[in-house]
Design a protein around this motif. Structure first.
Motif, PDB file in Angstrom:
ATOM      1  N   ARG A 261       0.987  -1.074   0.041  1.00 52.53           N
ATOM      2  CA  ARG A 261      -0.135   0.159  -0.007  1.00 52.53           C
ATOM      3  C   ARG A 261       0.977   1.092   0.047  1.00 52.53           C
ATOM      4  O   ARG A 261       2.183   1.077   0.303  1.00 52.53           O
TER       5      ARG A 261
ATOM      6  N   HIS B 150      -0.739  -0.659  -4.485  1.00 50.80           N
ATOM      7  CA  HIS B 150      -2.336  -0.878  -4.964  1.00 50.80           C
ATOM      8  C   HIS B 150      -3.080  -0.083  -3.436  1.00 50.80           C
ATOM      9  O   HIS B 150      -2.637   0.317  -2.607  1.00 50.80           O
ATOM     10  N   VAL B 151      -4.337   0.368  -4.103  1.00 47.23           N
ATOM     11  CA  VAL B 151      -5.275   1.173  -3.026  1.00 47.23           C
ATOM     12  C   VAL B 151      -5.505   0.054  -1.965  1.00 47.23           C
ATOM     13  O   VAL B 151      -5.414  -1.113  -2.039  1.00 47.23           O
TER      14      VAL B 151
ATOM     15  N   ARG C  23     -11.766   7.841   0.464  1.00 46.35           N
ATOM     16  CA  ARG C  23     -10.901   8.361  -0.484  1.00 46.35           C
ATOM     17  C   ARG C  23      -9.573   8.667   0.063  1.00 46.35           C
ATOM     18  O   ARG C  23      -8.350   8.815  -0.682  1.00 46.35           O
TER      19      ARG C  23
ATOM     20  N   GLY D 220      -7.529   5.296   0.522  1.00 44.67           N
ATOM     21  CA  GLY D 220      -7.557   4.927  -0.618  1.00 44.67           C
ATOM     22  C   GLY D 220      -6.737   5.322  -1.567  1.00 44.67           C
ATOM     23  O   GLY D 220      -5.322   5.277  -1.592  1.00 44.67           O
ATOM     24  N   PRO D 221      -7.283   5.811  -2.788  1.00 41.23           N
ATOM     25  CA  PRO D 221      -6.439   6.289  -3.637  1.00 41.23           C
ATOM     26  C   PRO D 221      -5.540   7.491  -3.489  1.00 41.23           C
ATOM     27  O   PRO D 221      -4.456   7.461  -4.041  1.00 41.23           O
TER      28      PRO D 221
ATOM     29  N   VAL E 266      -2.138   6.049  -2.344  1.00 45.58           N
ATOM     30  CA  VAL E 266      -1.399   5.647  -3.619  1.00 45.58           C
ATOM     31  C   VAL E 266      -0.622   6.704  -3.977  1.00 45.58           C
ATOM     32  O   VAL E 266       0.407   6.460  -4.466  1.00 45.58           O
TER      33      VAL E 266
ATOM     34  N   GLU F 147      -5.105   1.748  -9.133  1.00 45.83           N
ATOM     35  CA  GLU F 147      -6.438   2.165  -8.611  1.00 45.83           C
ATOM     36  C   GLU F 147      -6.375   3.213  -7.743  1.00 45.83           C
ATOM     37  O   GLU F 147      -6.529   3.667  -6.639  1.00 45.83           O
ATOM     38  N   ALA F 148      -5.710   4.469  -8.407  1.00 48.37           N
ATOM     39  CA  ALA F 148      -5.633   5.743  -7.863  1.00 48.37           C
ATOM     40  C   ALA F 148      -6.364   6.631  -8.494  1.00 48.37           C
ATOM     41  O   ALA F 148      -5.994   7.808  -8.695  1.00 48.37           O
TER      42      ALA F 148
END
Length: 371
Positions: free
Chosen positions: A169, A199-200, A230, A233-234, A237, A262-263
């Motif tokens: 991550r 990865h996200v 958000r 997650g992205p 990344v 997955e950004a």
């Protein structure tokens, strides 16, 4: 036309953990189920790991979210690799790189148990991918909190075959990509020709704790902390990309390749690279040109403009199969092929195959699909 799907997933099942050391059998992950009418809704299954209930998206697949998918459980679990290959054939995909679903969150607090579970996962994925006729590959998981064990696991993974990357991550257990404790892992990945697949996911317990006092708003997936999807997650990344460029990693490990997946696509690169160059960090653009950094793209982006600014050698695509969220593409080939008129055949060949082959070290060959 050859298509390499750079970002697909396995939905972990009990078989994933079947290679766990027998001494740890009492601490194996166990599926727990809930009624569908709780606040968790269709995410009504979880893993009990080390006496804690843990949600990793729709993994395990005992919940309604997975049971309603268009992919059968043998394909989701990779229990029968031929079932995944059939799904790929129906969608025009020749090769696929598999990433974990439990990677959306931290696996468990105990480093030794985490390492053992990761070993079982990697053995499972290696066996399933090795049985795919060379069409399935995977990103290995390693315990970043124990670099010595991680290095040993990379060596073992390389011997088993089918691994093309190491999964991570943007933040691993509250440590950024540029943390020096990760450097032995990067060195070993480089030695074996494995890429780093950022990865996200939420690898930062500290960030999640900031939002512990909040309740989810309606529609938020329960495996993300409330109001944090958000951020953890992205954006994490993207932070991983900044951490790479603003450190000495690229120079210290000159043959190591990086993927950022997955950004939300790749348009964010324009602002990121621009700000780095204004700060005097002029190496980012060269890393794209040299085939060191690759980024997942989305079909609704202004790819013609992005590639005019950044070149066309970084762009890769992923289906997110068998997930079903905003990153998923049921018709990955069709979604991107609709852009052929404005992007051109040369770029499409790089997007569908050439760039991914360089990233993951795959030697793609034309094949006759079953469908």
């Amino acid at each position: 036309m050859i298509v390499i799907d750079t970002d697909a997933h396995v939905m972990e099942s009990e078989e994933t953990w079947s290679f766990l050391d027998p001494a740890l059998y009492p601490r194996r992950p166990v599926v727990v189920r809930f009624p569908e009418d709780t606040s968790l809704g269709v995410f009504n299954a979880a893993w009990l790991i080390d006496e804690k209930v843990r949600l990793f998206g729709a993994s395990p697949t005992a919940g309604e979210r997975s049971l309603r998918k268009k992919y059968n459980l043998d394909s989701q679990h990779l229990a029968v690799p031929d079932e995944r290959l059939k799904d790929m054939d129906r969608r025009g995909l020749d090769y696929q790189v598999i990433h974990p679903t439990f990677g959306l969150m931290n696996l468990c607090e105990d480093v030794a148990l985490e390492s053992a579970l990761m070993q079982s996962y990697n053995t499972f994925l290696a066996q399933k991918c090795n049985a795919s006729g060379g069409r399935l590959f995977y990103s290995a998981v390693v315990p970043f909190r124990d670099p010595e064990a991680a290095v040993a696991e990379i060596r073992r993974v390389a011997e088993m075959g089918s691994a093309v990357a190491v999964f991570m991550r943007g933040i691993e257990w509250d440590r950024p990509v540029a943390d020096p404790s990760h450097f032995p892992i990067y060195e070993e990945a480089q030695r074996h020709g494995l890429a780093m697949a950022v990865h996200v996911g939420s690898g930062s317990p500290g960030m999640r704790q900031v939002f512990d006092h909040l309740r989810r708003i309606p529609g938020e997936e329960p495996f993300w902390p409330a109001h944090m999807k958000r951020l953890v997650g992205p954006i994490s990344v993207q932070f991983g990309f900044y951490s790479l460029i603003e450190s000495t990693i690229a120079a210290d490990f000159p043959n190591l390749r990086w993927a950022f997946l997955e950004a939300t696509g790749c348009e964010w690169l324009l602002g990121a690279v621009g700000s780095l160059e204004r700060a005097g960090k002029m190496n980012a653009r060269r890393l794209f040109d040299d085939g060191r950094v690759f980024v997942g793209c989305e079909p609704n982006e202004d790819l013609a403009y992005v590639t005019k600014r950044m070149g066309a050698d970084f762009a890769i695509i992923g289906s997110d199969m068998p997930h079903q969220d905003e990153a998923a593409h049921e018709d990955l080939v069709g979604d991107f092929d609709s852009r052929r008129a404005d992007l051109g055949d040369t770029f499409m060949a790089k997007l569908f195959c050439g760039n991914a082959a360089r990233l993951y070290g795959i030697d793609p060959k034309p094949m006759v699909r079953a469908v």
